[in-house]
Design a protein around this motif. Structure first.
Motif: not given
Length: 333
Positions: A107-113, A30-31, A75-80
């Motif tokens: 929000v779910p990390a996959r929704a964030v760009v 999550e983000v 902890s698994t988010v690395n694209h932002v």
């Protein structure tokens, strides 16, 4: 302290209220985002009256797209990274995480760009939902250069995007509106021709005139009702009709079409909803790549009708439901 919009009962805009919210640390995928601008959509208003396809679970939050800055990551988010300006894309309907009608959202990390640097917060908040849906429909069929495309309710956010995308792809778009004063706005957005629909028959007659009697190769319809039958009649043999809304029906679940079967001879009719794009990773990626490039080239620009502060969300929903919106309405927490 964070705030978000919720509703505890079904009804008009008066059921919307602000509540305080405390956020725990985000889960691994999550983000957390400090929200700067929120794109409003028609189905937000339909949801609060239980007129959307998915019934709300009360109390319910609102919103599934926004622009903001990252305040915490799992902890698994690395694209932002912390402090990044990002867009929250509409990957699920109707609510993203804790809801984007808010000062802060998880929000779910996959929704964030990563956000688009060429746009302001408000502009980008008005971009993604409409552009993704418009691209999904305009680019679905391989149409020849200068093919005619009919776009109803062209003053809507999706309509404006569809006009621009059609022009960018080398197609000739016909936009419809009920208000003659909007004609110039539609031409600026990319309409080769404009039809002001005041009575039954206006659309079919005008399309025949513009296309030399052949009809259009593609229809993108948000209106439904009797106008949908006219859209089918205005479609060339071998053409396609894509419905994505039903503005003539107050309750989306009750929307129907009534056509003689012979009207569909050598024509296809499809209902399209945005989330068929986000559910297809390859198509979702292709849409994002096109939209970013089109914005960079200035071929695609969101039209913002009006902004409201978050604490005037009731007024914003009254305005959204009034039926005279041209472009996107945006909340600014």
């Amino acid at each position: 302290m964070a705030q978000r919009v919720i509703y505890r009962a079904l009804g008009g805009p008066e059921v919307l209220e602000l509540e305080h919210l405390e956020f725990p640390a985000p889960d691994a995928d999550e983000v957390q985002v400090r929200v700067l601008a929120v794109g409003m959509n028609r189905f937000d208003a339909l949801m609060r009256r239980n007129h959307y396809v998915i019934p709300p679970v009360l109390p319910s939050a609102m919103g599934n797209e926004a622009v903001g800055t990252v305040t915490a990551i799992g902890s698994t988010v690395n694209h932002v990274a912390l402090g990044d300006r990002v867009a929250i894309l509409p990957i699920v309907s109707p609510i993203m995480g804790t809801g984007t009608y808010a000062t802060h959202a998880t929000v779910p990390a996959r929704a964030v760009v990563q956000s688009i640097p060429y746009l302001s917060d408000v502009e980008e908040a008005g971009l993604w939902m409409a552009a993704l849906q418009a691209w999904n429909m305009v680019a679905r069929h391989q149409l020849p250069s200068e093919a005619w495309v009919l776009i109803t309710a062209a003053t809507s956010p999706v309509g404006h995007m569809a006009l621009q995308i059609a022009k960018d792809l080398g197609l000739r778009a016909i936009g419809t509106t009920r208000r003659a004063e909007q004609s110039e706005s539609l031409r600026i957005s990319g309409a080769a021709e404009v039809i002001v629909t005041r009575r039954t028959g206006d659309l079919v007659e005008a399309v025949a005139r513009f296309t030399g009697g052949k009809g259009v190769e593609l229809v993108i319809d948000a209106v439904g009702g009797p106008l949908f039958a006219e859209c089918v009649s205005a479609t060339a043999q071998g053409g396609h009709i894509i419905a994505y809304g039903a503005q003539t029906s107050p309750d989306f679940k009750a929307a129907r079409i009534d056509l003689p079967l012979i009207a569909l001879d050598r024509r296809t009719v499809t209902f399209s909803e945005l989330f068929e794009v986000s559910d297809n990773p390859q198509r979702f990626a292709a849409a994002q790549t096109y939209i970013r490039d089109a914005v960079r080239r200035r071929a695609l620009k969101p039209m913002i009708d009006r902004t409201f502060p978050l604490d005037e969300v009731q007024a914003a929903h009254h305005y959204l439901e009034a039926g005279s919106v041209t472009g996107k309405v945006v909340l600014c927490p």
